[in-house]
Design a protein around this motif. Structure first.
Motif, PDB file in Angstrom:
ATOM      1  N   GLU A 223      20.896   0.503  -2.672  1.00 19.41           N
ATOM      2  CA  GLU A 223      21.860   0.476  -1.264  1.00 19.41           C
ATOM      3  C   GLU A 223      23.060   1.213  -1.518  1.00 19.41           C
ATOM      4  N   ARG A 224      23.849   1.051  -2.491  1.00 19.07           N
ATOM      5  CA  ARG A 224      25.188   1.816  -2.524  1.00 19.07           C
ATOM      6  C   ARG A 224      24.717   3.252  -2.912  1.00 19.07           C
ATOM      7  N   TYR A 225      23.798   3.423  -3.816  1.00 21.75           N
ATOM      8  CA  TYR A 225      23.411   4.696  -4.141  1.00 21.75           C
ATOM      9  C   TYR A 225      22.758   5.665  -2.900  1.00 21.75           C
ATOM     10  N   SER A 226      22.710   5.091  -1.808  1.00 20.41           N
ATOM     11  CA  SER A 226      22.112   5.848  -0.878  1.00 20.41           C
ATOM     12  C   SER A 226      22.776   5.684   0.763  1.00 20.41           C
ATOM     13  N   THR A 227      24.161   5.207   0.507  1.00 20.58           N
ATOM     14  CA  THR A 227      24.952   4.793   1.676  1.00 20.58           C
ATOM     15  C   THR A 227      24.879   5.917   2.784  1.00 20.58           C
ATOM     16  N   ARG A 228      25.324   7.238   2.443  1.00 21.02           N
ATOM     17  CA  ARG A 228      25.138   8.262   2.938  1.00 21.02           C
ATOM     18  C   ARG A 228      23.726   8.695   3.803  1.00 21.02           C
ATOM     19  N   LEU A 229      23.094   8.688   2.977  1.00 21.25           N
ATOM     20  CA  LEU A 229      21.592   9.115   3.104  1.00 21.25           C
ATOM     21  C   LEU A 229      20.791   8.311   4.400  1.00 21.25           C
ATOM     22  N   ARG A 230      21.404   7.044   4.583  1.00 27.54           N
ATOM     23  CA  ARG A 230      20.611   6.000   5.474  1.00 27.54           C
ATOM     24  C   ARG A 230      21.451   6.046   6.887  1.00 27.54           C
ATOM     25  N   LEU A 231      22.457   6.721   6.853  1.00 28.15           N
ATOM     26  CA  LEU A 231      22.956   6.765   8.055  1.00 28.15           C
ATOM     27  C   LEU A 231      22.194   7.085   9.607  1.00 28.15           C
ATOM     28  N   GLY A 232      22.138   6.072  10.446  1.00 29.04           N
ATOM     29  CA  GLY A 232      21.331   6.166  11.570  1.00 29.04           C
ATOM     30  C   GLY A 232      19.982   5.449  11.475  1.00 29.04           C
ATOM     31  N   MET A 233      19.761   5.044  10.333  1.00 32.05           N
ATOM     32  CA  MET A 233      18.363   4.191  10.051  1.00 32.05           C
ATOM     33  C   MET A 233      18.551   2.790  10.077  1.00 32.05           C
ATOM     34  N   HIS A 234      17.565   1.962   9.766  1.00 27.97           N
ATOM     35  CA  HIS A 234      17.643   0.503   9.838  1.00 27.97           C
ATOM     36  C   HIS A 234      17.586   0.101   8.430  1.00 27.97           C
TER      37      HIS A 234
ATOM     38  N   ARG B 190       0.875  -1.301  -0.107  1.00 29.13           N
ATOM     39  CA  ARG B 190       0.075  -0.091  -0.131  1.00 29.13           C
ATOM     40  C   ARG B 190       0.755   1.329  -0.011  1.00 29.13           C
ATOM     41  N   LEU B 191       0.794   1.929  -1.105  1.00 27.58           N
ATOM     42  CA  LEU B 191       1.480   3.180  -0.935  1.00 27.58           C
ATOM     43  C   LEU B 191       1.031   4.337  -0.700  1.00 27.58           C
ATOM     44  N   ILE B 192       1.580   4.856   0.573  1.00 24.95           N
ATOM     45  CA  ILE B 192       0.845   6.114   1.309  1.00 24.95           C
ATOM     46  C   ILE B 192       1.117   7.201   0.420  1.00 24.95           C
ATOM     47  N   THR B 193       2.192   7.500  -0.080  1.00 29.55           N
ATOM     48  CA  THR B 193       2.620   8.413  -0.952  1.00 29.55           C
ATOM     49  C   THR B 193       3.522   8.291  -1.916  1.00 29.55           C
ATOM     50  N   THR B 194       3.894   8.976  -2.814  1.00 25.11           N
ATOM     51  CA  THR B 194       4.736   8.769  -3.918  1.00 25.11           C
ATOM     52  C   THR B 194       5.678  10.215  -3.996  1.00 25.11           C
ATOM     53  N   VAL B 195       6.998   9.877  -4.103  1.00 23.71           N
ATOM     54  CA  VAL B 195       8.005  11.171  -4.100  1.00 23.71           C
ATOM     55  C   VAL B 195       8.831  10.902  -5.382  1.00 23.71           C
ATOM     56  N   PRO B 196       9.582  12.026  -5.780  1.00 26.28           N
ATOM     57  CA  PRO B 196      10.237  12.079  -7.053  1.00 26.28           C
ATOM     58  C   PRO B 196      11.785  11.474  -6.904  1.00 26.28           C
ATOM     59  N   GLY B 197      12.111  11.274  -5.574  1.00 30.78           N
ATOM     60  CA  GLY B 197      13.529  10.844  -5.172  1.00 30.78           C
ATOM     61  C   GLY B 197      14.005  10.094  -4.142  1.00 30.78           C
ATOM     62  N   PHE B 198      15.106   9.430  -3.991  1.00 34.20           N
ATOM     63  CA  PHE B 198      15.468   8.440  -3.050  1.00 34.20           C
ATOM     64  C   PHE B 198      15.765   9.371  -1.600  1.00 34.20           C
ATOM     65  N   SER B 199      16.313  10.363  -1.745  1.00 34.30           N
ATOM     66  CA  SER B 199      16.430  11.340  -0.574  1.00 34.30           C
ATOM     67  C   SER B 199      15.202  11.801   0.141  1.00 34.30           C
ATOM     68  N   THR B 200      14.261  12.341  -0.807  1.00 31.15           N
ATOM     69  CA  THR B 200      12.967  12.620  -0.105  1.00 31.15           C
ATOM     70  C   THR B 200      12.139  11.373   0.477  1.00 31.15           C
ATOM     71  N   ALA B 201      12.299  10.295  -0.131  1.00 25.54           N
ATOM     72  CA  ALA B 201      11.832   9.087   0.257  1.00 25.54           C
ATOM     73  C   ALA B 201      12.467   8.797   1.724  1.00 25.54           C
ATOM     74  N   LEU B 202      13.614   8.670   1.920  1.00 26.89           N
ATOM     75  CA  LEU B 202      14.358   8.516   3.171  1.00 26.89           C
ATOM     76  C   LEU B 202      14.345   9.610   4.174  1.00 26.89           C
ATOM     77  N   GLY B 203      14.052  10.870   3.759  1.00 22.12           N
ATOM     78  CA  GLY B 203      13.686  11.781   4.782  1.00 22.12           C
ATOM     79  C   GLY B 203      12.506  11.394   5.284  1.00 22.12           C
ATOM     80  N   LEU B 204      11.295  11.236   4.599  1.00 26.26           N
ATOM     81  CA  LEU B 204      10.073  10.780   5.025  1.00 26.26           C
ATOM     82  C   LEU B 204      10.115   9.625   5.897  1.00 26.26           C
ATOM     83  N   ALA B 205      10.798   8.720   5.557  1.00 30.20           N
ATOM     84  CA  ALA B 205      10.828   7.218   6.496  1.00 30.20           C
ATOM     85  C   ALA B 205      11.746   7.583   7.769  1.00 30.20           C
ATOM     86  N   ARG B 206      12.445   8.409   7.822  1.00 28.17           N
ATOM     87  CA  ARG B 206      13.107   8.666   9.043  1.00 28.17           C
ATOM     88  C   ARG B 206      12.409   9.099   9.956  1.00 28.17           C
TER      89      ARG B 206
END
Length: 300
Positions: free
Chosen positions: A245-256, A219-235
């Motif tokens: 995975e490799r593309y977002s290494t820095r952006l996922r710091l502190g997340m599971h 179930r998609l709650i929302t749709t965003v245009p990029g990985f950075s925005t998606a990770l910001g919402l998930a955080r």
């Protein structure tokens, strides 16, 4: 003459420098008669005698004197252009290189790339522009020097490509999320609230196809245009982001981060450039820097 023989420039340069047919012939390793014929062709082409008899020698006409420096520079320039590329002193280069890529790529790799380049070539400036589609017209036109993309059958065959790294999609949630405390199953994943990422205007892709094959859907709650925005919402929520995975290494710091509990095809992120830039020594060096940074090979 309907078509000018540019070889005559070399002949004219020798004649004007030597001031004699015999001297020019020796310089170019031609016979005096061949040089005399070449002088006749030059006189016809330029409409001026160029060298005229004065006693036992030849003297240049005013037109020949006027041409002497110009012709010499043209010949030297042509010889320089046809020499093999020499080693470049990167410390003296002042150029701006434009890289077209996704925002997440910039956030994850740009710092190392900028620092690496600055150590050896402080005069080189990187300009990043947002990649909003797969149209590579800018590479062909020269307004972009280098681009990153997932290479597939839609990639223009005229472009040169080289893989930077292989990647896979992983699931990401905030620290302390219920999914961070269990071995996530396909059913667990599907039951969560999801952030869709649409890079091409499509809401459903390989993840939904893989879930569909298992009789599941998310179930998609929302749709965003990029990985950075998606990770910001998930955080800052209980939603699940599914990102490379490799593309977002820095952006996922502190997340599971967890592996997807079903098979989704991996992919390769590559760099693309136009063939006209392939032999440029500085462009070649920039490509090597980008390869090393993406491979994790950073100079001390």
């Amino acid at each position: 003459m309907s078509a000018t023989d540019l070889n005559l420039l070399v002949t004219l340069d020798a004649l004007l420098s030597e001031g004699s047919v015999a001297g020019a012939a020796r310089r170019l390793q031609l016979s005096p008669s061949a040089m005399s014929r070449a002088l006749a062709r030059l006189r016809q082409a330029i409409g001026d005698p160029l060298l005229v008899r004065a006693g036992r020698g030849l003297v240049p006409t005013p037109r020949a004197i006027e041409l002497r420096e110009q012709v010499s520079q043209l010949v030297q320039g042509a010889q320089a252009a046809l020499r093999p590329v020499q080693a470049t002193n990167l410390g003296t280069v002042n150029r701006t290189f434009t890289l077209r890529t996704r925002q997440g790529f910039v956030e994850n790799f740009a710092i190392e790339l900028i620092e690496r380049i600055a150590r050896q070539a402080p005069g080189i400036r990187l300009r990043f522009v947002e990649k909003t589609d797969r149209d590579s017209t800018a590479l062909r036109e020269g307004s972009v020097d280098l681009e990153t993309a997932v290479v597939d059958e839609d990639t223009s065959p005229e472009l040169l490509t080289q893989g930077l790294f292989g990647d896979r999609i992983v699931g990401v949630v905030r620290a302390g999320h219920p999914l961070s405390r269990i071995d996530v199953s396909a059913a667990d994943y599907a039951a969560g609230e999801h952030i869709g990422i649409s890079l091409r205007g499509l809401e459903h892709g390989s993840i939904d196809q893989a879930l569909g094959a298992l009789g599941l859907s998310r179930r998609l709650i929302t749709t965003v245009p990029g990985f950075s925005t998606a990770l910001g919402l998930a955080r800052s929520s209980d939603m699940i982001a599914s990102v490379p995975e490799r593309y977002s290494t820095r952006l996922r710091l502190g997340m599971h981060t967890f592996a997807l509990p079903f098979v989704v095809p991996g992919f390769t992120v590559a760099m693309l450039w136009h063939p006209r830039m392939d032999a440029d020594p500085v462009h070649r060096w920039i490509r090597s820097c980008l390869r090393d940074v993406c491979a994790g090979t950073i100079e001390p």
